[in-house]
Scaffold this motif. Structure first.
Motif, PDB file in Angstrom:
ATOM      1  N   GLU A  47     -10.854 -47.632 -54.338  1.00  0.00           N
ATOM      2  CA  GLU A  47      -9.914 -48.112 -53.323  1.00  0.00           C
ATOM      3  C   GLU A  47     -10.220 -47.501 -51.956  1.00  0.00           C
ATOM      4  N   LYS A  48     -10.564 -46.214 -51.933  1.00  0.00           N
ATOM      5  CA  LYS A  48     -10.902 -45.567 -50.664  1.00  0.00           C
ATOM      6  C   LYS A  48     -12.185 -46.152 -50.080  1.00  0.00           C
ATOM      7  N   CYS A  49     -13.136 -46.457 -50.955  1.00  0.00           N
ATOM      8  CA  CYS A  49     -14.378 -47.094 -50.489  1.00  0.00           C
ATOM      9  C   CYS A  49     -14.071 -48.444 -49.851  1.00  0.00           C
ATOM     10  N   ALA A  50     -13.222 -49.223 -50.505  1.00  0.00           N
ATOM     11  CA  ALA A  50     -12.855 -50.545 -49.979  1.00  0.00           C
ATOM     12  C   ALA A  50     -12.182 -50.415 -48.616  1.00  0.00           C
ATOM     13  N   LYS A  51     -11.278 -49.449 -48.481  1.00  0.00           N
ATOM     14  CA  LYS A  51     -10.599 -49.241 -47.194  1.00  0.00           C
ATOM     15  C   LYS A  51     -11.573 -48.796 -46.113  1.00  0.00           C
ATOM     16  N   ARG A  72     -25.989 -49.437 -52.429  1.00  0.00           N
ATOM     17  CA  ARG A  72     -26.671 -49.841 -51.202  1.00  0.00           C
ATOM     18  C   ARG A  72     -26.358 -48.820 -50.111  1.00  0.00           C
ATOM     19  N   PRO A  73     -27.132 -48.839 -49.032  1.00  0.00           N
ATOM     20  CA  PRO A  73     -26.958 -47.833 -47.972  1.00  0.00           C
ATOM     21  C   PRO A  73     -25.531 -47.694 -47.441  1.00  0.00           C
ATOM     22  N   LYS A  74     -24.828 -48.798 -47.218  1.00  0.00           N
ATOM     23  CA  LYS A  74     -23.454 -48.725 -46.693  1.00  0.00           C
ATOM     24  C   LYS A  74     -22.547 -47.961 -47.657  1.00  0.00           C
ATOM     25  N   LEU A  75     -22.613 -48.314 -48.946  1.00  0.00           N
ATOM     26  CA  LEU A  75     -21.780 -47.638 -49.934  1.00  0.00           C
ATOM     27  C   LEU A  75     -22.204 -46.189 -50.099  1.00  0.00           C
ATOM     28  N   ARG A  76     -23.500 -45.909 -50.045  1.00  0.00           N
ATOM     29  CA  ARG A  76     -23.971 -44.523 -50.113  1.00  0.00           C
ATOM     30  C   ARG A  76     -23.334 -43.697 -49.008  1.00  0.00           C
ATOM     31  N   ALA A  77     -23.349 -44.245 -47.796  1.00  0.00           N
ATOM     32  CA  ALA A  77     -22.795 -43.514 -46.654  1.00  0.00           C
ATOM     33  C   ALA A  77     -21.300 -43.267 -46.829  1.00  0.00           C
ATOM     34  N   VAL A  78     -20.580 -44.279 -47.296  1.00  0.00           N
ATOM     35  CA  VAL A  78     -19.134 -44.144 -47.500  1.00  0.00           C
ATOM     36  C   VAL A  78     -18.849 -43.113 -48.596  1.00  0.00           C
TER      37      VAL A  78
END
Length: 102
Positions: A47-51, A72-78
């Motif tokens: 949920e925090k990743c989605a936000k 993927r890079p975006k999710l890795r960064a988050v």
């Protein structure tokens, strides 16, 4: 009620919680250790990743923690930001699951 740890409290029997809490660190990923140390469930982390702009579900978090799914890079960064990890924490899973991505 089981007060062994904040994540598993009330969710599992005392025996199950004790087994999970004593799991040797080398058998758990840095992602999982960081999530648990912050008292988050996989659902809460998703949920925090989605936000934060990187939608993901619990099963993806589980697969990332087990090293069978490379974000993927975006999710890795988050994930790195939310869990206080270095991006390199995900490199081991990238090597283990070449070609797969979240």
């Amino acid at each position: 009620m089981n007060l062994c740890c904040p994540v598993f409290s009330g969710l599992l029997s005392a025996l199950s919680c004790a087994s999970l809490c004593r799991m040797p660190p080398e058998h758990t990923s840095s992602v999982k250790r960081a999530r648990i140390s912050r008292g988050m469930t996989q659902q809460a982390l998703a949920e925090k990743c989605a936000k934060s702009g990187a939608p993901v579900n619990e099963s993806h978090i589980s697969r990332i923690e087990r090293g069978v799914y490379t974000p993927r890079p975006k999710l890795r960064a988050v994930l790195a930001e939310l869990l206080g990890l270095d991006i390199e924490a995900f490199e081991t899973s990238a090597d283990a699951s070449a070609g797969q991505s979240a």
